[in-house]
Structures are given as C-alpha cells and as structure tokens.
Enzyme design. Structure first.
Site, PDB file in Angstrom:
ATOM      1  N   PHE A  65       0.923  -1.354   0.084  1.00 51.18           N
ATOM      2  CA  PHE A  65       0.058   0.110  -0.001  1.00 51.18           C
ATOM      3  C   PHE A  65       0.866   1.221   0.031  1.00 51.18           C
ATOM      4  CE2 PHE A  65      -2.421   3.416   1.665  1.00 51.18           C
ATOM      5  CZ  PHE A  65      -3.734   3.217   0.957  1.00 51.18           C
ATOM      6  N   ASP A 110       9.305   2.585   1.637  1.00 46.28           N
ATOM      7  CA  ASP A 110       8.090   3.496   1.844  1.00 46.28           C
ATOM      8  C   ASP A 110       8.084   3.183   3.466  1.00 46.28           C
ATOM      9  OD1 ASP A 110       5.525   4.238   2.815  1.00 46.28           O
ATOM     10  OD2 ASP A 110       4.545   3.417   1.150  1.00 46.28           O
ATOM     11  N   LYS A 116       2.775   9.940   8.340  1.00 45.81           N
ATOM     12  CA  LYS A 116       1.987   9.491   9.773  1.00 45.81           C
ATOM     13  C   LYS A 116       2.730   9.994  10.924  1.00 45.81           C
ATOM     14  CE  LYS A 116       0.005   5.403   7.934  1.00 45.81           C
ATOM     15  NZ  LYS A 116      -1.465   5.574   8.109  1.00 45.81           N
TER      16      LYS A 116
HETATM   17  C1  LIG Z   1       3.036   2.386   3.833  1.00 48.32           C
HETATM   18  C2  LIG Z   1       2.270   3.542   3.670  1.00 48.32           C
HETATM   19  N1  LIG Z   1       2.576   4.061   2.465  1.00 48.32           N
HETATM   20  C3  LIG Z   1       1.610   5.299   2.413  1.00 48.32           C
HETATM   21  C4  LIG Z   1       0.524   5.558   2.644  1.00 48.32           C
HETATM   22  C5  LIG Z   1      -0.320   6.860   2.255  1.00 48.32           C
HETATM   23  O1  LIG Z   1      -0.300   7.596   3.367  1.00 48.32           O
HETATM   24  P1  LIG Z   1      -1.418   9.026   3.393  1.00 48.32           P
HETATM   25  O2  LIG Z   1      -2.546   8.240   3.643  1.00 48.32           O
HETATM   26  O3  LIG Z   1      -0.842   9.802   4.379  1.00 48.32           O
HETATM   27  O4  LIG Z   1      -1.429   9.571   1.940  1.00 48.32           O
HETATM   28  C6  LIG Z   1       0.359   4.604   3.844  1.00 48.32           C
HETATM   29  C7  LIG Z   1      -1.233   5.126   4.671  1.00 48.32           C
HETATM   30  O5  LIG Z   1      -1.836   4.047   5.202  1.00 48.32           O
HETATM   31  C8  LIG Z   1       0.854   3.651   4.041  1.00 48.32           C
HETATM   32  O6  LIG Z   1       0.533   2.786   5.288  1.00 48.32           O
END
Ligand SMILES: Cc1ncc(COP(=O)(O)O)c(C=O)c1O
Length: 394
Positions: free
Chosen positions: A123, A210, A240
């Site tokens: 994700f 990520d 986050k």
């Molecule tokens: C691993 C990862 N990358 C990216 C995101 C996306 O982040 P945002 O909701 O701040 O755009 C998330 C959100 O859950 C995530 O868990």
C-alpha cells in the site's frame, strides 16, 4: 463525500493512549489514528511546539529559506544516515516524490520508459501514481487507466525480484515497505531487505523504502531498515508518525538518488512549513529524550509473548507476529466485525487484509496499558472464535 465507512462514534478529546467520546466514554487507543499519534494524543511537547509556533509564524513559502525545515532535515538525516530531504504533507505525496525521482533517475541514464518494481500486497497511497503502485485491486478498481511503468512481484521473494529485473531492462527502482502494514503486518524474512539492497546495488537500481507506517520509531528503531545494519536505502518516504497528527511527509535521499531532483522539478505549497516542522522536531526530540525506541522494543517482546500465551494454541488463530509496535494477529476466518465489537468494549483496533487484527498502539503506553490491550484483544478474539464455527487449522 461518503468516502469512508465510519464507525458510530466521535471523539471530543484525547490524552496519551486514551480518547474520550462526545458522550464522555473513555477508550483505550491501540490504533493511534492509524500509526500516526505515536507519542499519544496531545503530547505536551508537540502541543507546546505547535502553540509557540502558531504565535510566531505559521507559513511563509518555499520561495524563502525556512530555518525550521533545515533543522528538521538535519535531524532526520542525522538519525537515518540519509543525505537530503524534501518535505510534503502526506504519505502518498512522499511516495509521489519517490516515483518522480525514480523516473528522472531513469531518464538520466537514457531510459525513456522507466519501470518501477513494486510488490504484491503493498500500500502506497490513493493518488493515481501511488494507487497504481499499490498491490491491492480494491484500491485500483474504477480508476483505469492506471499509470504505465510499474511491474509487480511477490513480496519477500528475492528470486522473483531477480527474475523481474532480468526481464525488464528498463527497471530503475524497487519500491517496497520494510513491513507491509495495510497488507496485513507482513514481516519479511530477516535477510530480505539486505537481499533487495544488494540486488539494487548490483543492478544500479534505486532501493526505495516506504517507511510511511514503519518509520519514526514505530518498529523499535528510528526506521525499520535499521534492524539490519547493512541496509541503507537510496530513497525513504515518511509521513504518519512524523508530525504526531500534524500533517507532514518527507522523502529522503542518499547515494545515487542525491541530486536527481533539481530546482523546479518538484514542489509543494505547504510542504515543510514552519508549523508542521515545529511539530516534527518536537516528535523527534521526544523520541530521543525519552528513549522511546528502547521502550517499544521492551514492551513489544512482552506483549508478543503474552499474546502467544493467551492465543497461540487456539484453533482459528493462524499466526501472531510483530516488529516493535506493529502487531498482527492473523485468524483463519474474516474478522472485520471485531472492530465494532472492540469499540463496544471501549478499545480501538483495526482489521486489515480481511483476517488480520492490526494493533499499532502509541509508543508511550506503559506496561499496564500494554497488558490491558493484550487482555482486551485476547478476550475479544476468544469470544469471537467461539461464536464462529472454526475448523481446526493445521
Ligand atoms: C506504507 C504506507 N504508505 C503510504 C500511505 C499513504 O499515506 P497517506 O494516507 O498519508 O497519503 C500509507 C497509509 O496508510 C501507508 O501505510
């Protein structure tokens, strides 16, 4: 717009690991706003930093120098070993920056149609590029045409990665999470990230991690890649927990990714403004001062053991796993209903990938709160399983 299926509760205030709803009921928060409020709700250091900064200067523009942004970049690069930072406002945006870096890096090597290798079950966000990178069809359905230039391989499989790179001479980067969060708290084999690093180095691909969910202390290290001393990515994304609820994201670069983006190649109006940076600096200072990574490691071991004692032998519990404060309890049946049942017991949890209970409590919980989470979750799981006919699982 009805983009969220919301639970029937609204919170009026929060303190530490506890939230109070509009009726005055108290809830223990084992979700932290989805791994965001890592220091708990309304941590005094963050509150003070934001209050002070709001009275001083909230926003100027990236047309001008922003000393707090520089200070934050210095601190992040110091604790990560990365070299430079770009600031934005969310995880998806941080990954957008990473994707742009990969493509520009490819073009600099004469590759007109660069390919980024991404993972099943990943994700990365909800913008067009990040949902294309995301390995979950539910996120993509209805949004065709997706972006070209992404190739997907199974997670935690170095042979599959080697084969894909062999097959795609246009491959320029590998984008992955060190632990898959939304994908079901999937912790890869201990040598996997080091393997990805060495493949990327050999083939001159960017290793892009990520760490939006895993970063900023959550796994018991500043960043999850630091569990393995031989790994330093070329690109790392954060969001986050970085602002403890104040929106801020970051994309950091090292090695071959340094210097790829130049003036005019990327930007964000709000990115790295003084208010957001003041919050993030307070977060980093607090994690360091209170030795919260060590605290997470200690409590995580205790909680994991306690979960295993209470649930490990139970039919219907497939696996119990954790890295720091990312816990996954995988059942053999779909268990989305547990979220509502937990809410009725005044506990906030999440279920992801259909069958995995995800717990990402604030890093500041004490031993008593940690045990309370284990007790409440275990009781819920046992009641849930006994009310569903569960076949014995091998
Ligand atoms: C691993 C990862 N990358 C990216 C995101 C996306 O982040 P945002 O909701 O701040 O755009 C998330 C959100 O859950 C995530 O868990």
């Amino acid at each position: 717009m009805p983009t969220y299926g919301r639970l029937d509760v609204a919170f009026a205030k929060g303190q530490g690991a506890w939230l109070t709803d509009t009726q005055g009921n108290q809830y223990l928060d084992a979700l932290s706003g989805i791994a965001v409020c890592n220091l708990g709700h309304c941590h005094p250091a963050v509150t003070k930093a934001v209050q002070d900064q709001a009275e001083t200067l909230i926003h100027t523009s990236n047309f001008y120098h922003i000393p707090l942004q520089t200070q934050l970049a210095d601190k992040l690069t110091q604790v990560s070993g990365m070299e430079q930072a770009f600031f934005c406002n969310s995880g998806a945006e941080a990954n957008e920056a990473a994707i742009k870096i990969a493509r520009k890096y490819g073009h600099s090597k004469g590759i007109d149609k660069p390919v980024i290798i991404v993972m099943d079950g990943s994700f990365h966000g909800r913008t067009m590029a990040t949902l294309t990178a995301t390995g979950n069809a539910k996120v993509q359905v209805g949004f065709d045409p997706l972006l070209p230039g992404f190739v997907r391989v199974p997670y935690n499989d170095l042979d599959a990665l080697r084969m894909a790179i062999g097959h795609w001479p246009e491959a320029v980067a590998v984008l992955l999470e060190p632990v898959q969060g939304e994908g079901g708290i999937k912790v890869p084999d201990s040598e996997y990230l080091a393997g990805v690093r060495s493949i990327c180095t050999q083939r001159k691909l960017l290793m892009m991690l990520d760490e939006v969910q895993t970063g900023v202390g959550r796994t018991g290290q500043w960043f999850a890649f630091q569990h393995n001393e031989t790994v330093l990515p070329d690109v790392m994304t954060l969001a986050k927990g970085l602002g403890n609820g104040v929106p801020i994201g970051a994309c950091l670069v090292a090695g071959s990714a340094v210097g790829v983006l130049q003036a005019g190649n990327h930007g964000s109006t709000f990115g790295g403004n003084p208010l957001a940076c003041s919050a993030a600096l307070a977060v980093l200072e607090t994690i360091e001062k209170d030795d919260l990574c060590q605290h997470v490691t200690t409590l995580s071991d205790q909680m994991l053991q306690s979960f295993k004692n209470k649930l490990g032998d139970r039919d219907g519990v497939k696996d119990i796993r954790a890295l720091g404060f990312m816990f996954g309890i995988e059942l053999s049946i779909p268990c989305g209903d547990l979220v509502r049942l937990a809410l009725a017991e005044r506990l906030l949890i999440n279920v992801t990938a259909d069958k995995v209970i995800r717990l990402v409590p604030p890093m500041i919980i004490n031993a008593e709160e940690a045990e309370l989470i284990v007790e409440k979750v275990s009781k819920l799981v046992l009641t849930f399983l006994s009310s569903h006919a569960v076949e014995s699982v091998a």
